[in-house]
Design an enzyme around this catalytic site. Structure first.
Site, PDB file in Angstrom:
ATOM      1  N   CYS A   2       0.827  -1.207   0.000  1.00  0.00           N
ATOM      2  CA  CYS A   2       0.000   0.000   0.000  1.00  0.00           C
ATOM      3  C   CYS A   2       0.868   1.267   0.000  1.00  0.00           C
ATOM      4  O   CYS A   2       2.007   1.233   0.445  1.00  0.00           O
ATOM      5  CB  CYS A   2      -0.870   0.031   1.239  1.00  0.00           C
ATOM      6  SG  CYS A   2      -1.839  -1.455   1.463  1.00  0.00           S
ATOM      7  N   ARG A  27       4.906  -0.017  -6.048  1.00  0.00           N
ATOM      8  CA  ARG A  27       4.874  -0.854  -4.843  1.00  0.00           C
ATOM      9  C   ARG A  27       3.852  -1.985  -4.975  1.00  0.00           C
ATOM     10  O   ARG A  27       3.873  -2.926  -4.192  1.00  0.00           O
ATOM     11  CB  ARG A  27       4.533   0.007  -3.618  1.00  0.00           C
ATOM     12  CG  ARG A  27       5.589   1.049  -3.316  1.00  0.00           C
ATOM     13  CD  ARG A  27       5.144   1.964  -2.213  1.00  0.00           C
ATOM     14  NE  ARG A  27       5.075   1.292  -0.931  1.00  0.00           N
ATOM     15  CZ  ARG A  27       6.066   1.227  -0.063  1.00  0.00           C
ATOM     16  NH1 ARG A  27       7.213   1.781  -0.330  1.00  0.00           N
ATOM     17  NH2 ARG A  27       5.925   0.600   1.091  1.00  0.00           N
ATOM     18  N   TRP A  73      -3.135  -2.647  -1.398  1.00  0.00           N
ATOM     19  CA  TRP A  73      -2.813  -4.025  -1.777  1.00  0.00           C
ATOM     20  C   TRP A  73      -3.549  -4.883  -0.763  1.00  0.00           C
ATOM     21  O   TRP A  73      -3.238  -4.859   0.435  1.00  0.00           O
ATOM     22  CB  TRP A  73      -1.304  -4.247  -1.696  1.00  0.00           C
ATOM     23  CG  TRP A  73      -0.826  -5.518  -2.305  1.00  0.00           C
ATOM     24  CD1 TRP A  73      -0.524  -5.741  -3.622  1.00  0.00           C
ATOM     25  CD2 TRP A  73      -0.563  -6.758  -1.631  1.00  0.00           C
ATOM     26  NE1 TRP A  73      -0.095  -7.040  -3.803  1.00  0.00           N
ATOM     27  CE2 TRP A  73      -0.107  -7.683  -2.601  1.00  0.00           C
ATOM     28  CE3 TRP A  73      -0.667  -7.191  -0.305  1.00  0.00           C
ATOM     29  CZ2 TRP A  73       0.240  -9.000  -2.284  1.00  0.00           C
ATOM     30  CZ3 TRP A  73      -0.321  -8.503   0.000  1.00  0.00           C
ATOM     31  CH2 TRP A  73       0.118  -9.389  -0.982  1.00  0.00           C
ATOM     32  N   ASN A 100      -1.524   2.000   5.902  1.00  0.00           N
ATOM     33  CA  ASN A 100      -0.637   0.936   5.408  1.00  0.00           C
ATOM     34  C   ASN A 100      -0.337   0.003   6.565  1.00  0.00           C
ATOM     35  O   ASN A 100      -0.186   0.469   7.697  1.00  0.00           O
ATOM     36  CB  ASN A 100       0.713   1.510   4.954  1.00  0.00           C
ATOM     37  CG  ASN A 100       0.614   2.243   3.642  1.00  0.00           C
ATOM     38  OD1 ASN A 100      -0.451   2.324   3.046  1.00  0.00           O
ATOM     39  ND2 ASN A 100       1.734   2.787   3.203  1.00  0.00           N
ATOM     40  N   LYS A 492      12.953 -15.056 -11.346  1.00  0.00           N
ATOM     41  CA  LYS A 492      12.727 -13.918 -12.252  1.00  0.00           C
ATOM     42  C   LYS A 492      11.747 -14.318 -13.349  1.00  0.00           C
ATOM     43  O   LYS A 492      10.817 -13.588 -13.661  1.00  0.00           O
ATOM     44  CB  LYS A 492      14.031 -13.444 -12.917  1.00  0.00           C
ATOM     45  CG  LYS A 492      15.017 -12.661 -12.097  1.00  0.00           C
ATOM     46  CD  LYS A 492      14.570 -11.286 -11.685  1.00  0.00           C
ATOM     47  CE  LYS A 492      13.841 -11.341 -10.374  1.00  0.00           C
ATOM     48  NZ  LYS A 492      14.593 -11.137  -9.172  1.00  0.00           N
ATOM     49  N   GLU A 495       8.079 -14.858 -11.955  1.00  0.00           N
ATOM     50  CA  GLU A 495       7.323 -13.711 -11.441  1.00  0.00           C
ATOM     51  C   GLU A 495       6.910 -12.723 -12.527  1.00  0.00           C
ATOM     52  O   GLU A 495       5.858 -12.097 -12.396  1.00  0.00           O
ATOM     53  CB  GLU A 495       8.044 -13.012 -10.285  1.00  0.00           C
ATOM     54  CG  GLU A 495       9.282 -12.253 -10.644  1.00  0.00           C
ATOM     55  CD  GLU A 495       9.959 -11.627  -9.427  1.00  0.00           C
ATOM     56  OE1 GLU A 495       9.274 -11.103  -8.551  1.00  0.00           O
ATOM     57  OE2 GLU A 495      11.203 -11.660  -9.390  1.00  0.00           O
ATOM     58  N   LYS A 610       6.007  -4.531  -4.249  1.00  0.00           N
ATOM     59  CA  LYS A 610       7.446  -4.272  -4.184  1.00  0.00           C
ATOM     60  C   LYS A 610       7.988  -4.478  -2.764  1.00  0.00           C
ATOM     61  O   LYS A 610       8.916  -5.231  -2.569  1.00  0.00           O
ATOM     62  CB  LYS A 610       7.734  -2.851  -4.675  1.00  0.00           C
ATOM     63  CG  LYS A 610       9.212  -2.508  -4.741  1.00  0.00           C
ATOM     64  CD  LYS A 610       9.956  -3.372  -5.739  1.00  0.00           C
ATOM     65  CE  LYS A 610      11.453  -3.187  -5.712  1.00  0.00           C
ATOM     66  NZ  LYS A 610      12.160  -4.274  -6.379  1.00  0.00           N
TER      67      LYS A 610
HETATM   68  C1  F6R Z   1      11.811 -10.889  -6.447  1.00  0.00           C
HETATM   69  C2  F6R Z   1      11.670  -9.932  -5.372  1.00  0.00           C
HETATM   70  C3  F6R Z   1      11.275 -10.427  -4.032  1.00  0.00           C
HETATM   71  C4  F6R Z   1      12.066  -9.679  -2.946  1.00  0.00           C
HETATM   72  C5  F6R Z   1      11.552 -10.080  -1.551  1.00  0.00           C
HETATM   73  C6  F6R Z   1      12.368  -9.450  -0.443  1.00  0.00           C
HETATM   74  O1  F6R Z   1      12.213 -10.284  -7.625  1.00  0.00           O
HETATM   75  O2  F6R Z   1      11.850  -8.768  -5.560  1.00  0.00           O
HETATM   76  O3  F6R Z   1      11.448 -11.801  -3.909  1.00  0.00           O
HETATM   77  O4  F6R Z   1      13.413  -9.986  -3.075  1.00  0.00           O
HETATM   78  O5  F6R Z   1      10.215  -9.693  -1.429  1.00  0.00           O
HETATM   79  O6  F6R Z   1      12.336  -8.063  -0.544  1.00  0.00           O
HETATM   80  P1  F6R Z   1      13.410  -7.172   0.189  1.00  0.00           P
HETATM   81  O7  F6R Z   1      14.712  -7.424  -0.454  1.00  0.00           O
HETATM   82  O8  F6R Z   1      12.927  -5.768   0.005  1.00  0.00           O
HETATM   83  O9  F6R Z   1      13.414  -7.595   1.632  1.00  0.00           O
END
Ligand code: F6R
Length: 615
Positions: A2, A27, A73, A100, A492, A495, A610
């Site tokens: 969010c 996000r 979200w 959020n 990759k 997703e 994100k």
């Molecule tokens: C995949 C991706 C996610 C993040 C995961 C952890 O491309 O982006 O798997 O790696 O959600 O996120 P962070 O690194 O922000 O803790």
């Protein structure tokens, strides 16, 4: 996940709200809404994109001098208009709330409020906050106090922004566990969950701290903290100038942020390693002033992370054990926090996270602390994030804002940082001669150029992408330190292209997955010229003999020849420790071009967000 944007100014704030929401689109969200004060509270909500909200604004000529806006979200309740924020409460004086995060005790508060006569029109935990504040407002008749008293009853991690119909001259905001910042502007004051949303209006930013509640007016603001006093004690917070450039958050000549971020990797890695490039030797202080003491006493390492960051941790395990000779465990944060792990004395706990806001990673680090692990290190891309504040050592990856949901430059900069950490540990633990240290610094210095050269394989990868695009499944194989790279390649691809992809350590093939191999199953293999190459070649033979179609990313000196059903793209000659970083690039390009072929939403893949700020 969010996103929140709020503004109170002496001009119409709707354009700022909409532009801010557009900045937060990356996000991930499934509905959007806003409320402005203009002869009462005017609310617009949609399950469409921010562009849809903008159309509603235009149709209804919505404008106002104060407003709060949100991208949601879904967590509690399906994505629908009635669950979209802002949520309202109150009859005489309506209040509006955007939120959020998650309220863990929402059921209990809901029951209490229902008994007080409040009616609920959504399935969200946010509506509970709105009614709770309205309830407290009846007792206090002051929005700031009502918010302070309400948050004393809320459990969970959240950030909120609140407006009151009869007092359009103020917005009250609160932070507890989820990021929230104030923008101090010339024409007004602003609030957002991410500074990129506010650059359009101001660069003067205040990062709110846990328990902070702030009241914003168009000319001034005040902040109280409620951690030790339910009604809040006045606090001063520093105004920071944001150095985030507009180019960093804009697409420029690229079609997608993921594409931009893949091609930014040489400079992202160069920025991350800048402080060692001119050095003759590596200083442990790069990881914090206490680092030398902590690292020299470290006998064991535990890495906690999620998703792509977890894969970076898996690569680091190979490096740390082989080069620094220190035992290293890597755990998925969401698993670790619910296990009963055995705590080893003298363990350094490392949290890896691009956003520094991933709920599971933060909770896992907290849990490690409760298990009596004294020392922790954050490897993180966001300086003002919660993770950075939670650890006694820290290293910032300087990748710049990563906007594409699929992590790319964050991963390679995490790997570069973890390699630097490995070298530092090896040096402190007397496993590295001066010459070796010098050679490793030289290798790190070469990394940006090597990345740049590796990006040249794009045109060949594009050709492969065309045949992948029609497939429903794919296998990724790697061995040793390249096995986590195969995992990252599979993640990759799945997703962003929605092709089901799995990674296996190539030696595991004949223990099960070989049954899947037929002409319809593309198999991607990472074939560096390392000590496991001959073993890997045997594994590839097993696939080839069964009619599988192999797509091999080999080093120039790996001696793997093209033949029927065996396609090869060659990278440079083997680069030793740097190899996993370089072998990541073609896998990112493959996922990107397959997604383009399939026409998926590359930067905002379905169902994903994100920063995963909820469990
Ligand atoms: C995949 C991706 C996610 C993040 C995961 C952890 O491309 O982006 O798997 O790696 O959600 O996120 P962070 O690194 O922000 O803790």
């Amino acid at each position: 996940m969010c996103g929140i944007v709020g503004a109170i100014a002496n001009v119409d704030v709707v354009p700022v709200l909409l532009k801010g929401l557009l900045r937060l689109e990356y996000r991930g969200y499934d509905s959007a809404g806003l409320v402005v004060t203009n002869h009462g509270l005017q609310r617009l909500r949609t399950t469409g994109r921010v562009a849809e909200l903008s159309k509603l604004v235009a149709q209804q000529n919505t404008c106002g001098l104060a407003g709060i806006a949100h991208t949601r979200w879904a967590t509690h309740g399906e994505p629908s208009e009635r669950n979209a924020h802002p949520h309202f409460s109150g009859e005489k004086s309506r209040i509006a709330v955007v939120h959020n995060g998650i309220i863990e005790n929402h059921e209990e508060i809901r029951t209490h409020l229902k008994n007080q006569g409040y009616e609920f029109t959504s399935d969200t935990d946010t509506e509970v906050i709105a009614h709770l504040i309205a309830f407290k407002l009846e007792q206090e008749n002051n929005l700031l106090k009502a918010v302070c008293l309400s948050i004393a009853e809320l459990q969970g991690a959240y950030a909120i922004a609140v407006m009151e119909e009869t007092h359009p001259e103020r917005i009250v905001v609160a932070r507890n566990g989820a990021p929230l910042l104030i923008g101090v502007g010339k024409d007004g004051n602003y609030v957002a969950s991410d500074s990129s949303a506010l650059l359009q209006a101001t660069r003067d930013i205040i990062y709110l701290e846990e328990g902070d509640v702030a009241e914003l007016h168009n000319r001034d603001y005040r902040i109280v903290n409620c951690l030790h006093n339910q009604l809040g004690e006045a606090v001063e917070r520093t105004v920071h100038e944001s150095y985030l450039s507009n180019e960093a958050i804009e697409l420029g000549p690229y079609t997608h942020f993921m594409q931009k971020e893949i091609f930014e990797q040489p400079s992202a890695v160069a920025n991350t390693l800048e402080m060692v490039f001119n050095a003759q030797s590596i200083s442990p202080n790069l990881f914090g002033s206490e680092a030398e003491k902590v690292l020299s006493g470290t006998k064991h390492i535990l890495i906690l992370a999620c998703g792509t960051s977890y894969h970076a941790g898996l690569v680091a395990r190979y490096w740390i054990e082989a080069v620094a000779g220190i035992p290293c465990n890597v755990d998925i944060a969401s698993e670790y926090r619910y296990r009963n792990p055995i705590a080893h004395p003298n363990t350094l706990v490392i949290g890896i996270s691009q956003s520094g806001e991933t709920a599971d990673t933060l909770a896992a680090l907290n849990y490690a602390k409760k298990l009596n692990h004294q020392h922790s290190l954050a490897i993180c891309n966001v300086p003002e994030s919660a993770l950075i504040r939670q650890t006694n050592l820290r290293f910032l990856t300087r990748a710049g804002p990563e906007i594409g949901v699929a992590s790319t430059k964050a991963f390679t900069t995490q790997l570069a940082s973890l390699l630097l950490l490995t070298i530092t540990l090896a040096k402190i633990h007397h496993r590295l001669s001066k010459d070796d240290e010098y050679r490793m610094i030289a290798a790190l210095r070469h990394l940006p150029v090597a990345l740049q050269n590796t990006l040249q394989v794009e045109s060949q990868v594009k050709v492969w992408a065309k045949s992948f695009a029609t497939k429903r499944h794919a296998l990724f194989l790697g061995r040793g330190v390249h096995y986590p790279i195969a995992m990252e390649g599979a993640l990759k691809l799945k997703e962003i292209s929605y092709i089901h992809a799995e990674a296996y350590a190539a030696g595991e093939l004949k223990h099960g997955p070989l049954a899947l191999v037929d002409s319809e199953m593309p198999i991607v293999a990472i074939a560096p010229n390392d000590q496991l190459l001959s073993k890997l070649k045997s594994n590839l033979q097993e696939v080839h003999a069964r009619g599988g179609e192999l797509y091999v990313f080999a080093d120039a000196d790996s001696q793997i020849m093209e033949s029927k059903n065996l396609h090869v793209i060659r990278l440079a000659e083997h680069t030793g420790l740097l190899s996993p970083i370089l072998h990541t690039i073609p896998l990112q390009l493959l996922a990107y071009h397959v997604a383009l072929e399939r026409g998926t939403d590359v930067d905002k893949p379905r169902n994903l967000a994100k920063a995963v700020t909820v469990e």
